[in-house]
Design a protein around this motif. Structure first.
Motif, PDB file in Angstrom:
ATOM      1  N   ASN A 418       0.799  -1.224   0.000  1.00  0.00           N
ATOM      2  CA  ASN A 418       0.000   0.000   0.000  1.00  0.00           C
ATOM      3  C   ASN A 418       0.828   1.268   0.000  1.00  0.00           C
ATOM      4  OD1 ASN A 418      -2.726  -1.306   0.376  1.00  0.00           O
ATOM      5  ND2 ASN A 418      -1.706  -2.055   2.207  1.00  0.00           N
ATOM      6  N   GLU A 420       2.668   4.533  -1.008  1.00  0.00           N
ATOM      7  CA  GLU A 420       2.456   5.545  -2.039  1.00  0.00           C
ATOM      8  C   GLU A 420       3.700   5.733  -2.904  1.00  0.00           C
ATOM      9  OE1 GLU A 420       1.242   9.055  -0.052  1.00  0.00           O
ATOM     10  OE2 GLU A 420      -0.709   8.261   0.580  1.00  0.00           O
ATOM     11  N   GLU A 423       4.486   2.181  -7.030  1.00  0.00           N
ATOM     12  CA  GLU A 423       3.325   2.121  -7.913  1.00  0.00           C
ATOM     13  C   GLU A 423       3.655   1.299  -9.154  1.00  0.00           C
ATOM     14  OE1 GLU A 423       2.272   6.248  -8.559  1.00  0.00           O
ATOM     15  OE2 GLU A 423       0.637   6.034  -7.108  1.00  0.00           O
ATOM     16  N   VAL A 457      -0.790   2.562 -10.057  1.00  0.00           N
ATOM     17  CA  VAL A 457      -1.559   2.168  -8.886  1.00  0.00           C
ATOM     18  C   VAL A 457      -0.647   1.440  -7.906  1.00  0.00           C
ATOM     19  CG1 VAL A 457      -3.733   1.981 -10.156  1.00  0.00           C
ATOM     20  CG2 VAL A 457      -2.251  -0.024  -9.953  1.00  0.00           C
ATOM     21  N   SER A 458      -1.112   1.292  -6.677  1.00  0.00           N
ATOM     22  CA  SER A 458      -0.353   0.563  -5.672  1.00  0.00           C
ATOM     23  C   SER A 458      -0.381  -0.933  -5.989  1.00  0.00           C
ATOM     24  CB  SER A 458      -0.955   0.801  -4.286  1.00  0.00           C
ATOM     25  OG  SER A 458      -2.228   0.173  -4.199  1.00  0.00           O
ATOM     26  N   VAL A 461      -3.782  -2.469  -5.267  1.00  0.00           N
ATOM     27  CA  VAL A 461      -4.807  -2.215  -6.287  1.00  0.00           C
ATOM     28  C   VAL A 461      -4.534  -3.049  -7.532  1.00  0.00           C
ATOM     29  CG1 VAL A 461      -5.753  -0.459  -7.827  1.00  0.00           C
ATOM     30  CG2 VAL A 461      -5.345   0.080  -5.432  1.00  0.00           C
ATOM     31  N   ASP A 494      -5.145  -2.766   2.678  1.00  0.00           N
ATOM     32  CA  ASP A 494      -5.893  -1.545   2.951  1.00  0.00           C
ATOM     33  C   ASP A 494      -7.282  -1.636   2.319  1.00  0.00           C
ATOM     34  OD1 ASP A 494      -6.886   1.260   2.302  1.00  0.00           O
ATOM     35  OD2 ASP A 494      -5.183   1.694   3.596  1.00  0.00           O
ATOM     36  N   LYS A 497      -8.337   1.274  -0.290  1.00  0.00           N
ATOM     37  CA  LYS A 497      -7.698   1.242  -1.599  1.00  0.00           C
ATOM     38  C   LYS A 497      -8.196   0.084  -2.436  1.00  0.00           C
ATOM     39  CE  LYS A 497      -3.424   3.680  -0.403  1.00  0.00           C
ATOM     40  NZ  LYS A 497      -1.955   3.623  -0.357  1.00  0.00           N
ATOM     41  N   SER A 498      -8.344  -1.069  -1.818  1.00  0.00           N
ATOM     42  CA  SER A 498      -8.838  -2.218  -2.565  1.00  0.00           C
ATOM     43  C   SER A 498     -10.278  -2.013  -3.008  1.00  0.00           C
ATOM     44  CB  SER A 498      -8.729  -3.490  -1.712  1.00  0.00           C
ATOM     45  OG  SER A 498      -7.378  -3.800  -1.453  1.00  0.00           O
ATOM     46  N   HIS A 500     -11.776   0.747  -3.737  1.00  0.00           N
ATOM     47  CA  HIS A 500     -11.831   1.647  -4.895  1.00  0.00           C
ATOM     48  C   HIS A 500     -11.715   0.843  -6.188  1.00  0.00           C
ATOM     49  CE1 HIS A 500     -12.170   5.741  -3.563  1.00  0.00           C
ATOM     50  NE2 HIS A 500     -11.244   5.577  -2.638  1.00  0.00           N
TER      51      HIS A 500
END
Length: 951
Positions: A418, A420, A423, A457-458, A461, A494, A497-498, A500
């Protein structure tokens, strides 16, 4: 005592000593004395280039073992000691290596060969010098590995020399790996345990150099296997004492085959028989052997490659084993075994990579490494092949694809997944193909941010999108194991985030044409994830409450409603024969949604501020969905509205809320709560949100009834039952005022039930409407709101209720209105409001023309006992306290009693006086002395009606 002789003088004497064996014994003693004395070591180093090193190179080749052996020991010391070796020039160093190579290759003396290879293993020469002479040196080492003496000690020294050179010049040693690796891995199958241990230890140390294997090495391994190695391995599997040994050797050899070996399918099919037997073996030690054989690189002391290169090497090995082309001729049982084993290897790769990343990896290295891990699952076989096979193979590819993603999410730290700073480019083609799906211009999904092809994206994600893409491409039915893996992947890191990614992806599917079974698949997935999420929803909200968190959660939990709103034209049946399955499919879809919503309604019992805000927002979100989207489906052809799925789901949500007694508790708690928990935002009103939702259900269930008047409408009937019970518990005046949200919809329901009265009588709805209306009237009587407040303005509702063909509804309305008018007349010496008076008169005229006054009187007395009397006692106390005692004319009371005595039979009188203990009490509830004394009751038409009743 004379001073010790100088080092230079001793070296001169050693060089002049005719007994060379004694001379090197003396030199070795001198070297040891200088080992810990920097000054003496410097003096000895000055003598090394000349005359010592030329003498050593001459005497190590002596045919007398007694001379050559001690000379090699002294040479080895000189090559190892940092002060001594620093004085050796490049030219002299090359001479030293050439001498050692010749000695190792040509000597017939075991001890000399052994010491010669030892010198190579301990030397500290410059790497550039080693690179220049790498080929002859490696050739000599291979000779020592396969030494003609059969000496295990020589073989061990040769392995040490290999590890030394790999550390000094890993690039050059990698290029020459086809020369020196085979003699090592062949010993994995040796009958001698020390030799096997030596080979495996050496491979572990040099794994970062040899993996992924060079093409020449792969060809050498393949050739070795075809000639005799594979046959030996398979024979070992028949010997219980050698199974573990065979399995461990298989792990290394399959690693060394490389990606080019995939073209040799017959060989690979034979090799795959090894793990097939391994995983069905009852001996747990045999199964554990794979884990041990694949823990390469974790204890290496050689200079390792970059973490990404190491991961790539290991993934290339897996790519070789798991190439989908191999599955075409493989039975499912065998594929299951191979995939299971390829999963005890991917996991170990992750563990090893993560250890290296924590110790040495920069953010960029971490990003590249995790990118490779994720894309391995995508590109090697799963995403490009799920959906392109049929039957069991496709299902198994999906199962193991999800298993690999689960391993990534489960093994890697959440801080990496997760972060930031880390990515990955979302290069999944399925998203590119579907993000441009044409949507109706009338359709909008508010505030839902779509996934975009090639966005950064992470890793979390990416893992979620990759898993969902595999599921989307899979046309079969998801197994329970698949959905459980997905739930783990989507909820283990997270949540926000998932979610989303989940919300964006699933809403994108709504607009894609799909089979009904595919839509059911997404609802199954939603159901599993929602249940996992619901278990920790409250704790998550309390721990990290943010407006954005609520927003994505609302979007997620509302997904089924959007799915039900747009099922037409966008979904197709499998074929015409299966069209009869549509109702069954719809029932399954609704049950998947309802199962979650029942649990969610229970969760709303939590009284924390964050959960209150969340649930109020969720109910308001549903209201907005219905207002904006459902109206679009209805406004053109309301008579054809038969969306039973959304009505059923919405009805179950509302029923769950109405049956949750904590909703009313919220209303009471909010009276005493401070605003500390709601700093920066308004205080939530869950009761109002709940009633708004009930209002929408009442509105749109009307269209469902119009479309199918003869249907059962069980959800609607249950809704009215739950609503009437709910209304019966509303006590506070402020909460009763909120019921106006519900009352607005009763006008149309009463009108509809009047028009379709026969159809509505066939079911239970009319009786539930009656019960609800009586409860509402009771609440209004308690709060004196019929003729004073918002309710007095609802003339249309009162008119429809007074003239309703269902006698219980019309009579209860009339009785409640009279009772309320009597109270106001007594308290304020006023009269019945002109609007209410007109409604009552209209009702009397309508009913007097068709039904006798005697029947009306009897029915009003009976129904008024159900509506007015239970509350009149409470209210009478209230009015006496507030307005003082009221004077009642006894004479008029006796006259009224005489009038009624002859209008009702004795049995009926007894029947109607059970509840409060006397005829006068029952009659007073409808014809109060206060009413007789009022000006309103002296009107001629009322007196005429009383006389008619007397007759």
């Amino acid at each position: 005592m004379p001073p010790p002789p100088s080092v230079s003088r001793e070296v001169a004497e050693i060089a002049a000593e005719p007994d060379r064996a004694a001379a090197y014994a003396w030199l070795l003693h001198l070297q040891r004395g200088c080992a810990d004395d920097p000054s003496a070591a410097a003096d000895l180093a000055a003598e090394l280039p000349s005359p010592l090193l030329p003498l050593l190179l001459r005497d190590v080749a002596d045919t007398d073992e007694a001379v050559a052996a001690p000379a090699l020991k002294c040479l080895g010391f000189a090559l190892y000691h940092p002060v001594l070796v620093s004085t050796i020039s490049a030219q002299m160093a090359q001479a030293v290596l050439d001498t050692l190579v010749q000695l190792i290759m040509n000597t017939r003396m075991k001890s000399v060969c052994n010491l010669g290879i030892w010198c190579v293993s301990v030397q500290q020469l410059e790497p550039s010098i080693i690179e220049d002479r790498a080929y002859p040196v490696v050739t000599a080492i291979v000779h020592a590995l396969d030494n003609p003496f059969g000496s295990l000690s020589t073989t061990l020294e040769a392995a040490q020399a290999i590890m030394k050179l790999a550390c000094q010049s890993h690039k050059r040693m990698r290029e020459l790996s086809s020369l020196w690796v085979p003699p090592i891995y062949r010993r994995l199958l040796s009958a001698d345990k020390p030799e096997r241990d030596m080979a495996e230890r050496c491979l572990i140390k040099v794994s970062c150099v040899i993996l992924p294997p060079q093409p020449l090495l792969s060809k050498a391994v393949a050739l070795d296997l075809e000639r005799k190695l594979l046959c030996r391995m398979m024979n070992m599997l028949d010997d219980p004492s050698k199974k573990v040994q065979a399995v461990r050797s298989w792990g290394w050899i399959i690693s060394l085959l490389g990606t080019d070996a995939v073209n040799n399918r017959p060989l690979l099919n034979k090799l795959l028989k090894v793990p097939e037997q391994m995983f069905i073996d009852l001996d747990t030690q045999v199964q554990i052997a794979t884990m041990a054989s694949e823990s390469v690189g974790q204890e290496t002391v050689v200079a390792p490659l970059e973490p990404r290169e190491h991961a790539t090497a290991q993934l290339d090995i897996l790519g070789t084993i798991l190439n989908p082309e191999l599955f075409q001729d493989m039975i499912p049982e065998k594929m299951l075994i191979v995939m299971d084993s390829a999963t005890e290897i991917f996991r170990f790769v992750l563990v090893g990579v993560q250890i290296e990343l924590k110790e040495k990896g920069s953010c960029e290295q971490v990003r590249l490494c995790i990118t490779d891990l994720c894309k391995f699952v995508k590109t090697k076989f799963f995403l490009d092949h799920v959906g392109k096979h049929s039957g069991n193979k496709c299902a198994m590819l999906l199962e193991f694809g999800l298993q690999f993603v689960k391993v990534i999410v489960g093994e890697l730290d959440h801080s990496l997944l997760n972060s930031e700073k880390i990515e990955i480019c979302l290069d999944i083609k399925y998203i590119k193909e579907n993000q441009s799906a044409e949507c109706s211009p009338k359709v909008s999904f508010p505030r839902i941010r779509p996934l975009s092809y090639m966005e950064m994206v992470s890793p979390a994600v990416y893992a979620a999108a990759l898993s969902l893409s595999m599921v989307a491409q899979y046309t079969g039915e998801l197994s329970h194991g698949d959905t459980e893996k997905l739930a783990f992947i989507l909820s283990s890191s997270d949540i926000l985030k998932s979610l989303h990614a989940v919300v964006s992806f699933m809403y994108m599917q709504i607009m894609c044409p799909m089979f009904n079974r595919q839509r059911l698949k997404w609802l199954m997935l939603w159901n599993i994830v929602a249940k996992h999420l619901n278990e920790k929803l409250i704790s998550y909200l309390n721990a990290s409450f943010r407006a954005s968190s609520c927003d994505v959660l609302h979007q997620f939990f509302c997904y089924p409603f959007f799915s039900f709103l747009y099922p037409g034209g966008l979904s197709v049946l499998w074929n015409a024969e299966n069209s009869s399955c549509a109702p069954v499919m719809q029932d399954l879809e609704v049950e998947l949604a309802v199962e979650v919503y029942r649990s969610l309604c229970t969760s709303s019992c939590n009284s924390k501020a964050a959960s209150k805000v969340f649930f109020e927002g969720f109910y308001d979100y549903l209201v907005n969905i219905i207002d904006e989207h459902m109206a679009l489906n209805i406004q053109h052809c309301p008579e054809k509205f038969e969306n039973t799925a959304i009505l059923s789901a919405l009805g179950e949500v509302v029923i769950g809320l109405l049956e949750n007694d904590q909703i009313l508790a919220y209303a009471n708690q909010e009276l005493n709560e401070t605003n500390e928990d709601f700093t920066g935002c308004r205080q939530p009103n869950l009761l109002l949100s709940c009633l708004n939702l009930a209002n929408r259900f009442m509105r749109f269930s009307i269209f469902g009834f119009k479309a199918n008047p003869t249907g059962q409408h069980q959800v609607t009937s249950r809704f009215f039952q739950s609503l009437s019970n709910f209304v019966g518990h509303v006590m506070l005046k402020k909460d009763i005022l909120l019921l106006s949200e519900i009352i607005d919809q009763l006008t149309e329901w009463f009108s509809l039930s009047a028009t379709l009265y026969c159809e509505m009588q066939q079911g239970k709805i009319i009786y539930q409407l009656e019960k609800l209306w009586l409860k509402i009237l009771e609440c209004l009587n308690i709060s004196q709101l019929i003729s004073d407040g918002p309710f007095s303005q609802k003339q249309q509702l009162l008119q429809v209720a007074l003239n309703h063909p269902h006698r219980a509804i019309s009579v209860a309305t009339a009785s409640a209105c009279r009772a309320e008018a009597n109270i106001k007349t007594s308290l304020h010496s006023g009269c019945l409001g002109p609007k209410l008076d007109g409604l009552l008169m209209d009702r009397r005229k309508g009913h007097n023309s068709s039904i006798g006054g005697k029947a009306i009187a009897r029915e009003e007395i009976d129904i008024s006992s159900r509506v007015v009397l239970p509350t009149l006692k409470k209210r009478t106390k209230h009015t006496e306290r507030d307005a003082g005692s009221l004077k009642i004319s006894a004479g008029l009371g006796r006259k009224r009693l005489n009038i009624m005595k002859y209008s009702t039979k004795p049995k009926e009188l007894n029947k109607n006086t059970v509840h409060i203990g006397g005829i006068s009490s029952r009659i007073d509830s409808v014809f109060s002395p206060r009413c007789v004394e009022s000006k309103e009751c002296r009107k001629p038409e009322l007196i005429l009606e009383m006389l008619k009743r007397k007759r």
